[in-house]
Motif scaffolding. Structure first.
Motif, mmCIF file in Angstrom:
data_model
loop_
_atom_site.group_PDB
_atom_site.id
_atom_site.type_symbol
_atom_site.label_atom_id
_atom_site.label_comp_id
_atom_site.label_asym_id
_atom_site.label_seq_id
_atom_site.Cartn_x
_atom_site.Cartn_y
_atom_site.Cartn_z
ATOM 1 N N SER A 1 5.656 23.794 52.467
ATOM 2 C CA SER A 1 4.724 24.304 53.473
ATOM 3 C C SER A 1 5.028 25.760 53.813
ATOM 4 O O SER A 1 6.074 26.310 53.456
ATOM 5 N N VAL A 2 4.102 26.392 54.525
ATOM 6 C CA VAL A 2 4.277 27.782 54.942
ATOM 7 C C VAL A 2 5.522 27.925 55.801
ATOM 8 O O VAL A 2 6.330 28.859 55.621
ATOM 9 N N TRP A 3 5.707 27.012 56.748
ATOM 10 C CA TRP A 3 6.856 27.113 57.644
ATOM 11 C C TRP A 3 8.160 26.863 56.905
ATOM 12 O O TRP A 3 9.185 27.478 57.201
ATOM 13 N N GLU A 4 8.148 25.947 55.933
ATOM 14 C CA GLU A 4 9.345 25.737 55.129
ATOM 15 C C GLU A 4 9.706 27.000 54.357
ATOM 16 O O GLU A 4 10.884 27.352 54.238
ATOM 17 N N ARG A 5 8.722 27.713 53.845
ATOM 18 C CA ARG A 5 8.984 28.955 53.121
ATOM 19 C C ARG A 5 9.628 30.005 54.022
ATOM 20 O O ARG A 5 10.501 30.765 53.588
ATOM 21 N N LEU A 6 9.195 30.049 55.262
ATOM 22 C CA LEU A 6 9.717 31.052 56.189
ATOM 23 C C LEU A 6 11.099 30.696 56.723
ATOM 24 O O LEU A 6 11.931 31.572 56.937
ATOM 25 N N VAL A 7 11.351 29.402 56.937
ATOM 26 C CA VAL A 7 12.541 28.995 57.681
ATOM 27 C C VAL A 7 13.669 28.472 56.799
ATOM 28 O O VAL A 7 14.845 28.772 57.035
ATOM 29 N N VAL A 8 13.353 27.684 55.776
ATOM 30 C CA VAL A 8 14.398 26.964 55.036
ATOM 31 C C VAL A 8 15.341 27.890 54.258
ATOM 32 O O VAL A 8 16.569 27.777 54.401
ATOM 33 N N PRO A 9 14.843 28.821 53.417
ATOM 34 C CA PRO A 9 15.811 29.691 52.724
ATOM 35 C C PRO A 9 16.673 30.493 53.695
ATOM 36 O O PRO A 9 17.858 30.712 53.430
ATOM 37 N N ALA A 10 16.091 30.888 54.826
ATOM 38 C CA ALA A 10 16.861 31.626 55.822
ATOM 39 C C ALA A 10 17.945 30.751 56.447
ATOM 40 O O ALA A 10 19.025 31.240 56.790
ATOM 41 N N PHE B 1 21.662 32.110 56.522
ATOM 42 C CA PHE B 1 22.447 32.286 57.746
ATOM 43 C C PHE B 1 23.740 31.473 57.694
ATOM 44 O O PHE B 1 24.791 31.923 58.163
ATOM 45 N N PHE B 2 23.665 30.268 57.121
ATOM 46 C CA PHE B 2 24.871 29.444 56.995
ATOM 47 C C PHE B 2 25.902 30.150 56.120
ATOM 48 O O PHE B 2 27.095 30.214 56.454
ATOM 49 N N ALA B 3 25.452 30.688 54.992
ATOM 50 C CA ALA B 3 26.370 31.396 54.090
ATOM 51 C C ALA B 3 26.922 32.657 54.742
ATOM 52 O O ALA B 3 28.050 33.076 54.443
ATOM 53 N N ALA C 1 15.863 47.663 54.659
ATOM 54 C CA ALA C 1 15.879 47.527 53.201
ATOM 55 C C ALA C 1 17.125 46.786 52.728
ATOM 56 O O ALA C 1 17.052 45.924 51.837
ATOM 57 N N VAL C 2 18.284 47.111 53.311
ATOM 58 C CA VAL C 2 19.521 46.405 52.947
ATOM 59 C C VAL C 2 19.406 44.933 53.306
ATOM 60 O O VAL C 2 19.786 44.041 52.529
ATOM 61 N N MET C 3 18.886 44.660 54.511
ATOM 62 C CA MET C 3 18.689 43.281 54.952
ATOM 63 C C MET C 3 17.829 42.510 53.959
ATOM 64 O O MET C 3 18.197 41.410 53.517
ATOM 65 N N ALA C 4 16.684 43.072 53.616
ATOM 66 C CA ALA C 4 15.773 42.402 52.692
ATOM 67 C C ALA C 4 16.417 42.228 51.313
ATOM 68 O O ALA C 4 16.243 41.192 50.665
ATOM 69 N N GLY C 5 17.172 43.228 50.882
ATOM 70 C CA GLY C 5 17.830 43.135 49.581
ATOM 71 C C GLY C 5 18.837 42.007 49.513
ATOM 72 O O GLY C 5 18.954 41.325 48.482
ATOM 73 N N THR C 6 19.574 41.787 50.610
ATOM 74 C CA THR C 6 20.551 40.698 50.603
ATOM 75 C C THR C 6 19.879 39.333 50.653
ATOM 76 O O THR C 6 20.502 38.323 50.295
ATOM 77 N N TYR C 7 18.627 39.290 51.077
ATOM 78 C CA TYR C 7 17.909 38.018 51.176
ATOM 79 C C TYR C 7 17.247 37.622 49.858
ATOM 80 O O TYR C 7 16.953 36.452 49.628
#
Length: 399
Positions: free
Chosen positions: A183-192, A196-198, A335-341
């Motif tokens: 789902s859209v919300w899973e795409r936004l929340v789950v990988p993050a 964040f855990f890592a 940009a650094v933030m997005a690159g690490t994601y």
């Protein structure tokens, strides 16, 4: 320079440190080898006996997707499955027996220990009975695979876990199951969520010979039986709501060696189609992770704002106001933030354009954490499957 520029420069400095100094948390290369051990190594000379323990409470909806994968494990040694029905009201235990009778595979035992005694969380109470039943077998299993009822395993999963533990003399091998992202919300929340855990528990730091962090992922944990006995698990962590981290710390206190990585052959089948389900998943234990401390909550909120919110605000506001320093520092930090994601998005097979949206997701997590504190003070914190655990119940091992 303006105040906004100073905040942006501070945020950029934090991101440079996170990029280079936080155990390369953003990399996704901590995974089990896709074979019978490390590259160039053969399978174990003798495959040890394994007991698979599955705590399950009201899991009839997902059990047909997960339990058959355990029964179908392609494991050269002896293994059996113990499903502990933790007070289910939806026929979980009966369904498990029906699936085993129809599908065959590894032997399955279903047990129902009743409601947990005071001082125990439901999951750990269930694990206690499943582990005790497994250890009562003759001969006793050398390893225990503790896995959640919503986790599906590739047929090679148990083989790979045991091979890694034997080859590298590990006491605990844990994989963070790949969560469902549809789902859209899973795409936004789950990988993050995994990102964040890592960031909090860099896998490389955990897996070092001299570890700098300690954690596990509760959905998939292979544990040596003798280590569980030495660490008095699960009795020593019976109050823990965040049981996977507490389990890892109990093992580490005995001198045990731990490995944690991302999974390629272990997947969660539980859907989180809407924001509400994801919100409850995070908020039920977020304040517990902060030791129910208002000071830690305030520090976390401030940190999230400076690290994740300031960069896009500085870029946009600085550009609008002609503040070149703020815009430049904010843009580079973003940009650094997005690159690490990006590596985590690739792992979850998601498009790279989601990376710049990480500040929005961080704000969601900030609100979830605040809501977790609010629910705690309303007496509804740390709630799961109809059970709520008070601050007095939660062990200090969570911190």
């Amino acid at each position: 320079m303006s105040t906004l520029a100073w905040f942006a420069i501070g945020s950029l400095a934090v991101w440079v440190w996170l990029l280079l100094g936080q155990g390369f948390f953003w990399r996704t290369d901590q995974r089990l080898p896709d074979g019978d051990g490390s590259p160039g190594a053969g399978p174990p000379e003798r495959w040890p006996r394994v007991a698979v323990v599955v705590p399950a409470r009201d899991e009839a909806a997902v059990l047909p997707l997960s339990l058959p994968s355990l029964l179908a494990q392609d494991y050269p040694g002896r293994a059996e499955v113990f499903l502990v029905d933790d007070g289910s009201t939806d026929g979980t235990g009966r369904l498990a027996g029906e699936l085993a009778g129809r599908l065959g595979g590894l032997p399955l035992t279903v047990v129902s220990p009743g409601e947990p005694e005071p001082g125990w969380t439901g999951k750990l109470w269930a694990l206690r009975h499943g582990m005790a039943l497994a250890r009562a077998r003759e001969p006793a299993p050398e390893f225990l695979l503790l896995t959640d009822a919503d986790i599906a395993h590739d047929p090679r999963s148990l083989r790979l876990l045991v091979s890694a533990a034997v080859e590298h003399d590990l006491d605990l091998v844990s994989q963070m199951a790949r969560l469902q992202v549809v789902s859209v919300w899973e795409r936004l929340v789950v990988p993050a969520f995994v990102y964040f855990f890592a960031q909090l528990y860099p896998f490389r730091w955990i897996n070092r010979a001299r570890p700098l962090a300690t954690a596990a992922a509760g959905g998939c944990v292979l544990l040596r039986t003798e280590t569980a006995v030495a660490a008095a698990v699960p009795d020593s962590i019976r109050r823990a709501v965040i049981d996977d981290v507490s389990l890892a710390r109990a093992v580490r206190r005995t001198g045990g060696r731990i490995w944690l990585g991302l999974a390629d052959h272990v997947d969660s089948v539980r859907p989180y189609p809407g924001l509400g389900e994801l919100w409850r998943m995070v908020s039920r234990s977020a304040y517990t992770q902060l030791r129910n401390s208002p000071l830690l909550l305030a520090g976390t909120v401030a940190g999230l704002v400076v690290v994740y919110v300031v960069p896009p605000v500085a870029l946009l506001a600085g550009a609008a106001a002609g503040d070149g320093a703020a815009a430049w520092a904010g843009g580079v930090a973003w940009a650094v933030m997005a690159g690490t994601y990006l590596p985590m998005l690739r792992y979850y097979r998601q498009p790279p354009w989601l990376a710049p949206l990480l500040p929005f997701t961080a704000v969601l997590y900030l609100l979830m954490t605040v809501d977790s504190a609010v629910q705690h003070y309303r007496g509804r914190g740390a709630a799961w499957k109809g059970r709520t655990y008070s601050a007095d119940h939660v062990s200090r091992q969570e911190g």
